[in-house]
Design a protein around this motif. Sequence first.
Motif, PDB file in Angstrom:
ATOM      1  N   LEU A 195       0.859  -1.181   0.000  1.00 56.66           N
ATOM      2  CA  LEU A 195       0.000   0.000   0.000  1.00 56.66           C
ATOM      3  C   LEU A 195       0.896   1.232   0.000  1.00 56.66           C
ATOM      4  O   LEU A 195       2.002   1.204   0.554  1.00 56.66           O
ATOM      5  CB  LEU A 195      -0.910   0.017   1.228  1.00 56.66           C
ATOM      6  N   TYR A 196       0.435   2.321  -0.597  1.00 55.27           N
ATOM      7  CA  TYR A 196       1.279   3.509  -0.667  1.00 55.27           C
ATOM      8  C   TYR A 196       0.433   4.778  -0.700  1.00 55.27           C
ATOM      9  O   TYR A 196      -0.762   4.760  -1.037  1.00 55.27           O
ATOM     10  CB  TYR A 196       2.179   3.457  -1.908  1.00 55.27           C
ATOM     11  N   SER A 197       1.068   5.880  -0.353  1.00 59.74           N
ATOM     12  CA  SER A 197       0.519   7.220  -0.548  1.00 59.74           C
ATOM     13  C   SER A 197       1.695   8.145  -0.817  1.00 59.74           C
ATOM     14  O   SER A 197       2.406   8.522   0.119  1.00 59.74           O
ATOM     15  CB  SER A 197      -0.274   7.685   0.671  1.00 59.74           C
ATOM     16  N   ASN A 198       1.913   8.463  -2.092  1.00 60.79           N
ATOM     17  CA  ASN A 198       3.059   9.277  -2.493  1.00 60.79           C
ATOM     18  C   ASN A 198       2.596  10.526  -3.248  1.00 60.79           C
ATOM     19  O   ASN A 198       2.928  10.714  -4.423  1.00 60.79           O
ATOM     20  CB  ASN A 198       4.014   8.474  -3.381  1.00 60.79           C
ATOM     21  N   PRO A 216      -2.811  16.876  -3.871  1.00 58.64           N
ATOM     22  CA  PRO A 216      -3.674  15.680  -3.924  1.00 58.64           C
ATOM     23  C   PRO A 216      -3.430  14.803  -2.687  1.00 58.64           C
ATOM     24  O   PRO A 216      -2.289  14.559  -2.306  1.00 58.64           O
ATOM     25  CB  PRO A 216      -3.196  14.978  -5.191  1.00 58.64           C
ATOM     26  N   LEU A 217      -4.492  14.338  -2.072  1.00 56.70           N
ATOM     27  CA  LEU A 217      -4.386  13.436  -0.934  1.00 56.70           C
ATOM     28  C   LEU A 217      -5.148  12.149  -1.245  1.00 56.70           C
ATOM     29  O   LEU A 217      -6.297  12.192  -1.688  1.00 56.70           O
ATOM     30  CB  LEU A 217      -4.960  14.081   0.337  1.00 56.70           C
ATOM     31  N   GLY A 218      -4.498  11.023  -1.046  1.00 55.13           N
ATOM     32  CA  GLY A 218      -5.137   9.744  -1.327  1.00 55.13           C
ATOM     33  C   GLY A 218      -4.162   8.607  -1.127  1.00 55.13           C
ATOM     34  O   GLY A 218      -3.133   8.748  -0.468  1.00 55.13           O
ATOM     35  N   ALA A 219      -4.481   7.458  -1.706  1.00 57.41           N
ATOM     36  CA  ALA A 219      -3.652   6.271  -1.519  1.00 57.41           C
ATOM     37  C   ALA A 219      -3.885   5.307  -2.672  1.00 57.41           C
ATOM     38  O   ALA A 219      -4.768   5.504  -3.512  1.00 57.41           O
ATOM     39  CB  ALA A 219      -3.976   5.592  -0.181  1.00 57.41           C
ATOM     40  N   ALA A 237      -1.434   1.582  -8.751  1.00 57.92           N
ATOM     41  CA  ALA A 237      -2.476   2.525  -9.141  1.00 57.92           C
ATOM     42  C   ALA A 237      -3.052   3.151  -7.884  1.00 57.92           C
ATOM     43  O   ALA A 237      -3.136   2.504  -6.830  1.00 57.92           O
ATOM     44  CB  ALA A 237      -3.574   1.836  -9.947  1.00 57.92           C
ATOM     45  N   GLY A 238      -3.450   4.427  -7.996  1.00 57.59           N
ATOM     46  CA  GLY A 238      -3.977   5.124  -6.831  1.00 57.59           C
ATOM     47  C   GLY A 238      -5.030   6.142  -7.211  1.00 57.59           C
ATOM     48  O   GLY A 238      -5.159   6.545  -8.374  1.00 57.59           O
ATOM     49  N   LEU A 239      -5.794   6.547  -6.205  1.00 58.54           N
ATOM     50  CA  LEU A 239      -6.843   7.547  -6.373  1.00 58.54           C
ATOM     51  C   LEU A 239      -6.607   8.647  -5.347  1.00 58.54           C
ATOM     52  O   LEU A 239      -6.467   8.369  -4.149  1.00 58.54           O
ATOM     53  CB  LEU A 239      -8.219   6.920  -6.172  1.00 58.54           C
ATOM     54  N   PHE A 240      -6.580   9.906  -5.801  1.00 58.16           N
ATOM     55  CA  PHE A 240      -6.271  11.038  -4.940  1.00 58.16           C
ATOM     56  C   PHE A 240      -7.328  12.129  -5.129  1.00 58.16           C
ATOM     57  O   PHE A 240      -7.782  12.375  -6.249  1.00 58.16           O
ATOM     58  CB  PHE A 240      -4.892  11.611  -5.262  1.00 58.16           C
ATOM     59  N   LYS A 241      -7.686  12.776  -4.034  1.00 61.98           N
ATOM     60  CA  LYS A 241      -8.612  13.901  -4.062  1.00 61.98           C
ATOM     61  C   LYS A 241      -7.817  15.191  -3.970  1.00 61.98           C
ATOM     62  O   LYS A 241      -6.987  15.367  -3.075  1.00 61.98           O
ATOM     63  CB  LYS A 241      -9.587  13.796  -2.880  1.00 61.98           C
ATOM     64  N   TYR A 242      -8.067  16.106  -4.901  1.00 57.81           N
ATOM     65  CA  TYR A 242      -7.407  17.404  -4.829  1.00 57.81           C
ATOM     66  C   TYR A 242      -8.073  18.261  -3.753  1.00 57.81           C
ATOM     67  O   TYR A 242      -9.269  18.546  -3.833  1.00 57.81           O
ATOM     68  CB  TYR A 242      -7.500  18.138  -6.167  1.00 57.81           C
ATOM     69  N   VAL A 243      -7.287  18.672  -2.766  1.00 53.84           N
ATOM     70  CA  VAL A 243      -7.784  19.645  -1.793  1.00 53.84           C
ATOM     71  C   VAL A 243      -7.399  21.058  -2.209  1.00 53.84           C
ATOM     72  O   VAL A 243      -7.906  22.035  -1.651  1.00 53.84           O
ATOM     73  CB  VAL A 243      -7.271  19.334  -0.369  1.00 53.84           C
ATOM     74  N   GLU A 248      -9.045  23.951 -10.274  1.00 58.56           N
ATOM     75  CA  GLU A 248     -10.187  23.395  -9.546  1.00 58.56           C
ATOM     76  C   GLU A 248     -10.513  21.973  -9.997  1.00 58.56           C
ATOM     77  O   GLU A 248     -11.678  21.545  -9.994  1.00 58.56           O
ATOM     78  CB  GLU A 248     -11.417  24.294  -9.679  1.00 58.56           C
ATOM     79  N   ALA A 249      -9.493  21.212 -10.392  1.00 62.42           N
ATOM     80  CA  ALA A 249      -9.701  19.791 -10.690  1.00 62.42           C
ATOM     81  C   ALA A 249     -10.133  19.067  -9.420  1.00 62.42           C
ATOM     82  O   ALA A 249      -9.784  19.461  -8.303  1.00 62.42           O
ATOM     83  CB  ALA A 249      -8.420  19.174 -11.239  1.00 62.42           C
ATOM     84  N   ASP A 250     -10.911  17.989  -9.589  1.00 58.22           N
ATOM     85  CA  ASP A 250     -11.482  17.284  -8.445  1.00 58.22           C
ATOM     86  C   ASP A 250     -10.645  16.090  -8.004  1.00 58.22           C
ATOM     87  O   ASP A 250     -10.317  15.942  -6.841  1.00 58.22           O
ATOM     88  CB  ASP A 250     -12.906  16.809  -8.769  1.00 58.22           C
ATOM     89  N   TRP A 251     -10.333  15.206  -8.946  1.00 58.71           N
ATOM     90  CA  TRP A 251      -9.685  13.937  -8.612  1.00 58.71           C
ATOM     91  C   TRP A 251      -8.474  13.703  -9.493  1.00 58.71           C
ATOM     92  O   TRP A 251      -8.416  14.162 -10.641  1.00 58.71           O
ATOM     93  CB  TRP A 251     -10.660  12.763  -8.791  1.00 58.71           C
ATOM     94  N   LEU A 252      -7.533  12.933  -8.955  1.00 60.30           N
ATOM     95  CA  LEU A 252      -6.370  12.469  -9.711  1.00 60.30           C
ATOM     96  C   LEU A 252      -6.374  10.945  -9.701  1.00 60.30           C
ATOM     97  O   LEU A 252      -6.354  10.327  -8.631  1.00 60.30           O
ATOM     98  CB  LEU A 252      -5.071  12.985  -9.099  1.00 60.30           C
TER      99      LEU A 252
END
Length: 264
Positions: A195-198, A216-219, A237-243, A248-252
């Motif tokens: 598992l990762y969050s980079n 972007p925050l996610g894992a 592969a990971g999914l990140f939410k832009y804070v 104003e992009a939403d997700w990465l």
Amino acid sequence: MKKLLLFAVSVMLITCISAQENRTSADAEDGQSLEDKIQNPIANIASFPIIYNLSTNENNSNVVNFQPVIPVQLSKKWLLITQAIIPVMNVATQTGYENGLGNITFLGAITPTKQSEFTWGAGPAFMLPAVNNKLGFNKFSIGPSVIALKQNNGFTYGLLLQNFFSVAGPSNTEDVNYLYTQVILSKNLNNGWYLYSNPIITADWNATSNKQWTIPLGAGAGKLITHNRYLPINLKAGLFKYVAHPTEADWLIQAQATFILKSK
């Protein structure tokens, strides 16, 4: 926003530092197994990562980064890790979609040859002007780069910091003062899984306050595949939410394949 960033990084680092798991005497020393080395950006590995980034909002943006990494032995004690980041971009702009190369960056980090739990590296980073001037900065820039990380009981945690300053380019274009950071967090599991969050966090200090930060925050999850007919491959592969994001992009959404050419 800076307080939020510092708080989030602190929480993730404290969580990893406090977590522990049992190891057996048969395990490789911390930082020396291939499972650990793939989490270390300055490990003695020649590799070729290909990273796809999809930023979603009303107009999606696509970026594919080619990031060859080549280590060079300087002496018995010192190693030079070279890395280029070549971004091929398809990005929405005010005048429509733009395609082409963004800012190509190059890093040369000197690090101790001996692998251990704690490792560090430092050196210069260079940023070339964007080939398509609508896809990045238009001046040649240089800055310092430092990285420090620790690997213990299957955990990797650390931080990469760079800041670029323009040194040459057209006088009628804006100067560059650009922060690039990467948080390094991962936990090895069984059978090559982890598992990762980079997240890569950036700041354009010359932009207006509401467009400075990209956070972007996610894992995500990944797997090291070594039992195949060809080269070892690291897939993740990971999914990140832009804070925070200047557009104003939403997700990465991120997917990566790294071909491991040589490891020592």
